[in-house]
Design a protein around this motif. Sequence first.
Motif, PDB file in Angstrom:
ATOM      1  N   ARG A   1      -7.515  -0.612  29.554  1.00  0.00           N
ATOM      2  CA  ARG A   1      -8.945  -0.039  29.506  1.00  0.00           C
ATOM      3  C   ARG A   1      -9.459   1.537  28.609  1.00  0.00           C
ATOM      4  O   ARG A   1     -10.522   1.889  27.891  1.00  0.00           O
ATOM      5  CB  ARG A   1      -9.458  -0.048  30.842  1.00  0.00           C
TER       6      ARG A   1
ATOM      7  N   ALA B   1     -10.105   0.990  25.039  1.00  0.00           N
ATOM      8  CA  ALA B   1     -11.213  -0.078  24.836  1.00  0.00           C
ATOM      9  C   ALA B   1     -12.487   1.091  25.635  1.00  0.00           C
ATOM     10  O   ALA B   1     -13.642   0.987  24.174  1.00  0.00           O
ATOM     11  CB  ALA B   1     -11.455  -0.580  26.332  1.00  0.00           C
TER      12      ALA B   1
ATOM     13  N   ASP C   1     -14.910   2.040  22.435  1.00  0.00           N
ATOM     14  CA  ASP C   1     -16.530   1.414  22.625  1.00  0.00           C
ATOM     15  C   ASP C   1     -15.992   0.149  23.225  1.00  0.00           C
ATOM     16  O   ASP C   1     -17.434  -0.856  21.786  1.00  0.00           O
ATOM     17  CB  ASP C   1     -16.983   2.422  21.966  1.00  0.00           C
ATOM     18  N   LEU C   2     -15.209  -0.866  23.398  1.00  0.00           N
ATOM     19  CA  LEU C   2     -14.696  -1.843  23.044  1.00  0.00           C
ATOM     20  C   LEU C   2     -16.043  -2.611  24.161  1.00  0.00           C
ATOM     21  O   LEU C   2     -15.710  -2.458  25.587  1.00  0.00           O
ATOM     22  CB  LEU C   2     -13.603  -2.487  22.580  1.00  0.00           C
ATOM     23  N   GLU C   3     -16.491  -3.452  24.349  1.00  0.00           N
ATOM     24  CA  GLU C   3     -16.259  -4.937  25.773  1.00  0.00           C
ATOM     25  C   GLU C   3     -15.826  -5.539  25.418  1.00  0.00           C
ATOM     26  O   GLU C   3     -15.419  -5.990  25.200  1.00  0.00           O
ATOM     27  CB  GLU C   3     -18.193  -5.539  24.826  1.00  0.00           C
ATOM     28  N   TYR C   4     -15.263  -5.611  26.906  1.00  0.00           N
ATOM     29  CA  TYR C   4     -14.131  -6.851  27.468  1.00  0.00           C
ATOM     30  C   TYR C   4     -14.279  -7.197  28.900  1.00  0.00           C
ATOM     31  O   TYR C   4     -15.572  -6.355  29.271  1.00  0.00           O
ATOM     32  CB  TYR C   4     -13.340  -5.796  27.780  1.00  0.00           C
ATOM     33  N   THR C   5     -13.792  -8.599  29.588  1.00  0.00           N
ATOM     34  CA  THR C   5     -13.487  -9.008  30.676  1.00  0.00           C
ATOM     35  C   THR C   5     -12.898  -8.596  31.519  1.00  0.00           C
ATOM     36  O   THR C   5     -11.387  -8.345  30.323  1.00  0.00           O
ATOM     37  CB  THR C   5     -14.258 -10.115  30.609  1.00  0.00           C
TER      38      THR C   5
ATOM     39  N   SER D   1     -10.378  -6.851  18.877  1.00  0.00           N
ATOM     40  CA  SER D   1     -11.971  -6.611  19.172  1.00  0.00           C
ATOM     41  C   SER D   1     -12.110  -6.738  17.332  1.00  0.00           C
ATOM     42  O   SER D   1     -12.851  -6.714  17.283  1.00  0.00           O
ATOM     43  CB  SER D   1     -11.295  -4.473  19.272  1.00  0.00           C
TER      44      SER D   1
ATOM     45  N   ASP E   1     -16.148  -9.931  18.758  1.00  0.00           N
ATOM     46  CA  ASP E   1     -16.601 -10.527  19.800  1.00  0.00           C
ATOM     47  C   ASP E   1     -15.975  -9.702  21.097  1.00  0.00           C
ATOM     48  O   ASP E   1     -15.279  -8.591  21.072  1.00  0.00           O
ATOM     49  CB  ASP E   1     -16.525 -12.579  20.336  1.00  0.00           C
ATOM     50  N   VAL E   2     -16.568 -10.277  22.527  1.00  0.00           N
ATOM     51  CA  VAL E   2     -16.163  -9.814  23.304  1.00  0.00           C
ATOM     52  C   VAL E   2     -14.352  -9.585  23.707  1.00  0.00           C
ATOM     53  O   VAL E   2     -13.752 -11.059  23.502  1.00  0.00           O
ATOM     54  CB  VAL E   2     -16.685  -9.745  24.498  1.00  0.00           C
TER      55      VAL E   2
ATOM     56  N   ASP F   1     -12.113 -11.283  25.562  1.00  0.00           N
ATOM     57  CA  ASP F   1     -12.096 -12.325  26.736  1.00  0.00           C
ATOM     58  C   ASP F   1     -10.533 -12.615  26.922  1.00  0.00           C
ATOM     59  O   ASP F   1     -10.236 -13.059  25.880  1.00  0.00           O
ATOM     60  CB  ASP F   1     -13.381 -13.063  27.164  1.00  0.00           C
TER      61      ASP F   1
END
Length: 323
Positions: A175, A178, A182-186, A212, A216-217, A219
């Motif tokens: 986390r 990320a 500046d990554l988007e993650y779930t 990454s 995309d996200v 996930d």
Amino acid sequence: MADAAGGRQEIWVEKYRPQRLEDVVGHPSITERLQSYVDRDDLPHLLFAGPAGTGKTTASIAIAKEIYGDDWQDNFLELNASDERGIDVVRDRIKDFARTSFGGYDHRIIFLDEADALTDDAQSALRRTMEQFSENTRFILSCNYSSKIIDPIQSRCAVFRFSPIDDDAVAAHLRDLAAREDLEYTEDGIDALVYAADGDMRRAINALQAASATGDVVDEETVFAITATARPEEIEDMVTEAIDGDFTAARSTLDDLISNRGLAGGDIIDQVHRSVWEFDVKEAAAVRLLDRLGEADYRIAEGANERVQLEALLASVALNADE
């Protein structure tokens, strides 16, 4: 994310490698003891043992940086014993480095990675070299299995055992990375990374970087796709089908994992072994599965066909379904 000079992507494992002992993740008791050696300027020979990706090399480099600062590369020799297995590397390269004159420091550090790949003769030569240059050289040996290091070397070292990194520590570190990138993650993506890593921080970081790169996200679906890892529920379905006596369905799931998903037989065995006690099966069935799992793993390690052995494993479990 890109290198400012050339626009190239950096490898995150190196980009975010901890620079100080206090930043090494997952082993607070080990880093505290190592820090005390550094603070007292009383570094012994060290032996780091444990699985890959648990911080052995990182801790060694951090020790060198804390002792030598900007001069660490001039006073730190890193060798990989799996590439240079023979006795000559011990007699020549190590001795040449140990003999080299240097100023300002009481000793230099030689880091020998994968030391358990050294032959017994090379280890014997290493033991004598450790004795000969003990006044001005400290050795840090890294290995997966300390049992493969001869006793005379073990007795000369302070031994530290690096266990697989706790899942919570891996998740927290991912986390943090990320956020830095500046990554988007779930959260299910982080959980999937932790599962695929299995305590190996290097594998977790590499998987995060690979995920990454898709743009995309990050996930669950992306992670399992790029790590060639089966979802835990797929492994459970396959094993449960066999335990229930439905060999055809279990074999079909296995075929999909190997042929369509590209999983290796050894990876499937590892995943089954990790999850067997989490399956909703009777204890007798779990014990029988583990027994056959060990046999299949041994045969594959000895060179047997992976698919044949895994199918035989499922068949054996299915045949005993009614017992």
